[in-house]
Write a protein that holds these residues in place. Sequence first.
Motif, PDB file in Angstrom:
ATOM      1  N   PRO A 113       0.808  -1.235   0.000  1.00 40.34           N
ATOM      2  CA  PRO A 113       0.000   0.000   0.000  1.00 40.34           C
ATOM      3  C   PRO A 113       0.833   1.273   0.000  1.00 40.34           C
ATOM      4  N   THR A 114       2.002   1.292   0.639  1.00 47.92           N
ATOM      5  CA  THR A 114       2.813   2.510   0.732  1.00 47.92           C
ATOM      6  C   THR A 114       4.213   2.246   0.210  1.00 47.92           C
ATOM      7  N   ARG A 115       4.907   3.335  -0.165  1.00 46.79           N
ATOM      8  CA  ARG A 115       6.258   3.195  -0.702  1.00 46.79           C
ATOM      9  C   ARG A 115       7.235   2.755   0.386  1.00 46.79           C
ATOM     10  N   GLU A 116       7.004   3.172   1.649  1.00 42.91           N
ATOM     11  CA  GLU A 116       7.890   2.746   2.728  1.00 42.91           C
ATOM     12  C   GLU A 116       7.836   1.234   2.919  1.00 42.91           C
ATOM     13  N   LEU A 117       6.626   0.675   2.887  1.00 47.13           N
ATOM     14  CA  LEU A 117       6.478  -0.768   3.030  1.00 47.13           C
ATOM     15  C   LEU A 117       7.072  -1.501   1.826  1.00 47.13           C
ATOM     16  N   ALA A 118       6.926  -0.937   0.632  1.00 44.92           N
ATOM     17  CA  ALA A 118       7.508  -1.563  -0.562  1.00 44.92           C
ATOM     18  C   ALA A 118       9.033  -1.548  -0.505  1.00 44.92           C
ATOM     19  N   LEU A 119       9.625  -0.442  -0.074  1.00 41.28           N
ATOM     20  CA  LEU A 119      11.082  -0.374   0.062  1.00 41.28           C
ATOM     21  C   LEU A 119      11.587  -1.349   1.119  1.00 41.28           C
ATOM     22  N   GLN A 120      10.828  -1.471   2.202  1.00 41.67           N
ATOM     23  CA  GLN A 120      11.207  -2.423   3.249  1.00 41.67           C
ATOM     24  C   GLN A 120      11.131  -3.852   2.734  1.00 41.67           C
ATOM     25  N   THR A 121      10.097  -4.160   1.940  1.00 43.56           N
ATOM     26  CA  THR A 121       9.960  -5.504   1.381  1.00 43.56           C
ATOM     27  C   THR A 121      11.099  -5.810   0.414  1.00 43.56           C
ATOM     28  N   LEU A 122      11.484  -4.825  -0.411  1.00 46.15           N
ATOM     29  CA  LEU A 122      12.586  -5.039  -1.343  1.00 46.15           C
ATOM     30  C   LEU A 122      13.892  -5.299  -0.594  1.00 46.15           C
ATOM     31  N   LYS A 123      14.116  -4.559   0.477  1.00 50.96           N
ATOM     32  CA  LYS A 123      15.314  -4.780   1.284  1.00 50.96           C
ATOM     33  C   LYS A 123      15.302  -6.186   1.880  1.00 50.96           C
ATOM     34  N   PHE A 124      14.136  -6.619   2.327  1.00 48.95           N
ATOM     35  CA  PHE A 124      13.998  -7.956   2.896  1.00 48.95           C
ATOM     36  C   PHE A 124      14.235  -9.023   1.837  1.00 48.95           C
TER      37      PHE A 124
ATOM     38  N   VAL B  69       8.369  -5.510  -6.870  1.00 51.94           N
ATOM     39  CA  VAL B  69       7.712  -5.001  -5.657  1.00 51.94           C
ATOM     40  C   VAL B  69       7.182  -3.616  -6.008  1.00 51.94           C
ATOM     41  N   ALA B  70       5.864  -3.427  -5.954  1.00 52.82           N
ATOM     42  CA  ALA B  70       5.270  -2.211  -6.505  1.00 52.82           C
ATOM     43  C   ALA B  70       4.119  -1.722  -5.643  1.00 52.82           C
ATOM     44  N   THR B  71       3.780  -0.455  -5.872  1.00 50.55           N
ATOM     45  CA  THR B  71       2.526   0.110  -5.366  1.00 50.55           C
ATOM     46  C   THR B  71       1.509   0.064  -6.503  1.00 50.55           C
ATOM     47  N   PRO B  72       0.215  -0.135  -6.207  1.00 47.37           N
ATOM     48  CA  PRO B  72      -0.756  -0.421  -7.278  1.00 47.37           C
ATOM     49  C   PRO B  72      -0.908   0.684  -8.311  1.00 47.37           C
ATOM     50  N   GLY B  73      -0.923   1.970  -7.865  1.00 46.35           N
ATOM     51  CA  GLY B  73      -1.160   3.061  -8.808  1.00 46.35           C
ATOM     52  C   GLY B  73      -0.093   3.165  -9.871  1.00 46.35           C
ATOM     53  N   ARG B  74       1.166   3.200  -9.478  1.00 41.18           N
ATOM     54  CA  ARG B  74       2.249   3.322 -10.448  1.00 41.18           C
ATOM     55  C   ARG B  74       2.383   2.063 -11.300  1.00 41.18           C
ATOM     56  N   PHE B  75       2.185   0.881 -10.703  1.00 41.72           N
ATOM     57  CA  PHE B  75       2.292  -0.346 -11.490  1.00 41.72           C
ATOM     58  C   PHE B  75       1.206  -0.405 -12.560  1.00 41.72           C
ATOM     59  N   MET B  76      -0.011   0.064 -12.224  1.00 38.34           N
ATOM     60  CA  MET B  76      -1.073   0.105 -13.224  1.00 38.34           C
ATOM     61  C   MET B  76      -0.731   1.081 -14.337  1.00 38.34           C
ATOM     62  N   HIS B  77      -0.145   2.218 -13.967  1.00 37.24           N
ATOM     63  CA  HIS B  77       0.285   3.201 -14.969  1.00 37.24           C
ATOM     64  C   HIS B  77       1.330   2.592 -15.902  1.00 37.24           C
ATOM     65  N   ILE B  78       2.295   1.867 -15.348  1.00 35.32           N
ATOM     66  CA  ILE B  78       3.341   1.232 -16.161  1.00 35.32           C
ATOM     67  C   ILE B  78       2.733   0.168 -17.078  1.00 35.32           C
ATOM     68  N   CYS B  79       1.783  -0.602 -16.553  1.00 36.04           N
ATOM     69  CA  CYS B  79       1.152  -1.656 -17.364  1.00 36.04           C
ATOM     70  C   CYS B  79       0.436  -1.075 -18.574  1.00 36.04           C
ATOM     71  N   VAL B  80      -0.308   0.018 -18.364  1.00 36.89           N
ATOM     72  CA  VAL B  80      -1.036   0.636 -19.474  1.00 36.89           C
ATOM     73  C   VAL B  80      -0.070   1.308 -20.438  1.00 36.89           C
ATOM     74  N   GLU B  81       0.944   1.978 -19.891  1.00 39.94           N
ATOM     75  CA  GLU B  81       1.899   2.707 -20.728  1.00 39.94           C
ATOM     76  C   GLU B  81       2.713   1.757 -21.603  1.00 39.94           C
ATOM     77  N   MET B  82       3.164   0.646 -21.030  1.00 41.31           N
ATOM     78  CA  MET B  82       4.007  -0.296 -21.765  1.00 41.31           C
ATOM     79  C   MET B  82       3.215  -1.427 -22.408  1.00 41.31           C
ATOM     80  N   GLU B  83       1.899  -1.447 -22.146  1.00 40.99           N
ATOM     81  CA  GLU B  83       1.028  -2.514 -22.671  1.00 40.99           C
ATOM     82  C   GLU B  83       1.541  -3.892 -22.259  1.00 40.99           C
ATOM     83  N   LEU B  84       1.834  -4.027 -20.983  1.00 44.45           N
ATOM     84  CA  LEU B  84       2.337  -5.301 -20.465  1.00 44.45           C
ATOM     85  C   LEU B  84       1.222  -6.340 -20.419  1.00 44.45           C
TER      86      LEU B  84
END
Length: 777
Positions: A110-121, A157-172
């Motif tokens: 849900p948040t960038r802090e939690l995503a950064l912590q998960t990536l570090k883990f 490891v992503a937050t939903p808003g930006r990942f959805m933007h990337i998916c639409v932009e790159m047509e993943l």
Amino acid sequence: MAAQVAGFDDLNETTDDTHIIKKKNGIRKKCGGFQGMGLSFPVLKGIQKRGYKLPTPIQRKTIPLIMEGRDVVAMARTGSGKTACFLIPLFEKLKARVPKSGARALILSPTRELALQTLKFVKELGRFTGLHAVNVLGGDSMDNQFSAIHGNPDIIVATPGRFMHICVEMELKLHSMEFVVFDEADRLFEMGFGEQLHDIVSRLPERRQTLLFSATLPKVLVDFAKAGLSDPVLIRLDVESKLPEQLKLAFVCCRSEDKSAALLCLLKHVIRPESLIVIFAATKHHVEYLHMLLDKVGITNTYIYSNLDPSARKINAAKFRTGKVSVLLVTDVAARGIDIPELDIVINYNFPAKSKLFVHRVGRCARAGRSGIAYSLVANDEFAYLLDLHLFLGRPFNALQTEAASKDDDFPDGVIGRIPEVLLDEEHSELKVWHETENDLANMKKVCANAYRQYIRSRPGASVESVKRVKGINPNSFAIHPVFLVQDASQSSSSDILEKMKNYRPNGTVFEIGQSSRSRAYTVMKSTRAKHRSLIVNHKRKLEDKEKENLISRSSERKSMMASNDDDIADTFHNIIAPKKRKHDSQTVRKEKKRKVLVDEMHYIPYTAPDHHTEQGFSVNNFELEASKAKLDLTADSEETLRQQQKLKHWDRKKKKMVAVNMDKKVKKIRDESGAWIPATYKSKRYAQWKERMKVEEDFAADSEDDGDDDHGDQKRNQLRGLKTYPNTHWGRHNKKVENKVKSELKRPDQILKARIEQEKKKRKQRRKCKRSKRKK
């Protein structure tokens, strides 16, 4: 010998490799550690290097099920090791890096802090597996995220808003996804990411394993699990309503205008200077005000809130984790998921309106077996929420009435008390001088007051019963909290004198004090008091009796006894009757409906016909439907009417306010997670511009759906999925040029022309050198 519960082995057994792996008489010794889960050597080595010895109960239950390939919905309290529950099976499933297959695992936070912590883990726990993980977060550079995804990472490891933007932009297409995790899923829906989550799930392949970790299980989450998961297993060990046993609570009541002084009293006189502290405030303005205040006092601190720049949030969080500052000021953006192992104390500057939010806040400390303390400053308008919290936790409302009761224990858990007036007066006088001498601090205090008024408007109300019960509570009658008890005789005597002065109530009223005995007001009030003397005495006697009853009831409370376990109950009671589950068959539902309907069908005339919806569906020209769709648009034809048309507003149900009417729907835009305005369709030309700038030849999103299941089709898919990436470093670009020169035997016309121009330049340069040498001779 007591029977073992499935998934819960003996915790006292050692986890040393020499004792676990050795065999006795051909039978392998049972163990309760990670070695008994059948993990591979790289994963097991990462677990041991991380310092984990024994799995937690939620890890014992979830990891074997995830290894079997089941979809899992897991619920457990904070600090129970939920992150390792999905990372350990994820590493075991992915095995090793496959550079040409694309991303195979997705973790949404849900948040960038939690995503950064998960990536570090992920990097710490899976460093021996060789798997490559990247972050896709709002606020970061999209160009870097394009190149990161083009590098075909194994884990995203992503937050939903930006990942959805990337998916639409790159047509993943996301056809290679095998493992999807929704971390803090209830928080994802609370923050309004429901639409993005459904859209992301629709892009994922059907043959995937989905994991959902949450603290609560609201209806929206159940519906989402029903639609997005296949035959999920619900694991509900200890839900979020429980607090860790090592966590102690302290509630300090004070006036709302005294909270700043009360916070300074805690930091100066109670909490040790070397402790790591997180302070939760209501708004970002409170965070900035407290930051200025603590800087003035000389306490090292930093802050985090949602509107702060992403890089600044990352830097400030790193300062606190490394111990460069001792206090972290945050809003509720850091209330969930953030793991700070060395955190000692949590302070609620503003008491949370929801009991679950309180549990999430104080759950930042006392994690993984460590002890912690949570202090809460409770104002008069927050007592109703304090009662709601005690009802939610199932604890008694333990308010100290006498100091003798508070001196029995050094730190009794869950006690409600107040601060000595001597300490508050000292801090008040100091704060008053600062506010008078420094304009910035005084202005920030006014901003905080305005922000708190707006916060109260949006704050949900407490329960009606708690509001009624609060009226019978007198915070002034509470004794001093044990954490503030001082041993100095002079301070204790001065505090006693102040208490006596505070509790002194003169017999005379404001009409009599300072008046002569001959005045009319004095004589009237004196005669009225003499007339109602008996009623006044009875009222005072009733109040004293109530206080005595409360003291007797508190003193006669039973002491807490050791709870019995399941084995003792099973040995004592052979037949145990448990409440039966409610049947939901069709017969019981029909009976309930018949009981609820109290309408005389014989004489009742309904407003609409029984087949009203059927007739409406079959109708060709329905006047009501056509009239609801009809509208009249008038275009302004003068400058004044154009100006008026721009001022048109309509009521927005979601925002609960009047918003401007957008006449041109094609230019509708929304804010992304970084705060920038983007088209509502998420589609812009940034990816195409990046491809042109980076000289990318093939489309990453292209995926062959028409190919068969043969080897040729798989090879073609892998070729289309992989992409020629362009290196970012100097030597990487140099090596790429050398490689291209070796591979390309035939040159293009532009290359031939460029080579001829360079050759002509060299010849001219050589001629000039020859002429210069001849002139010198």
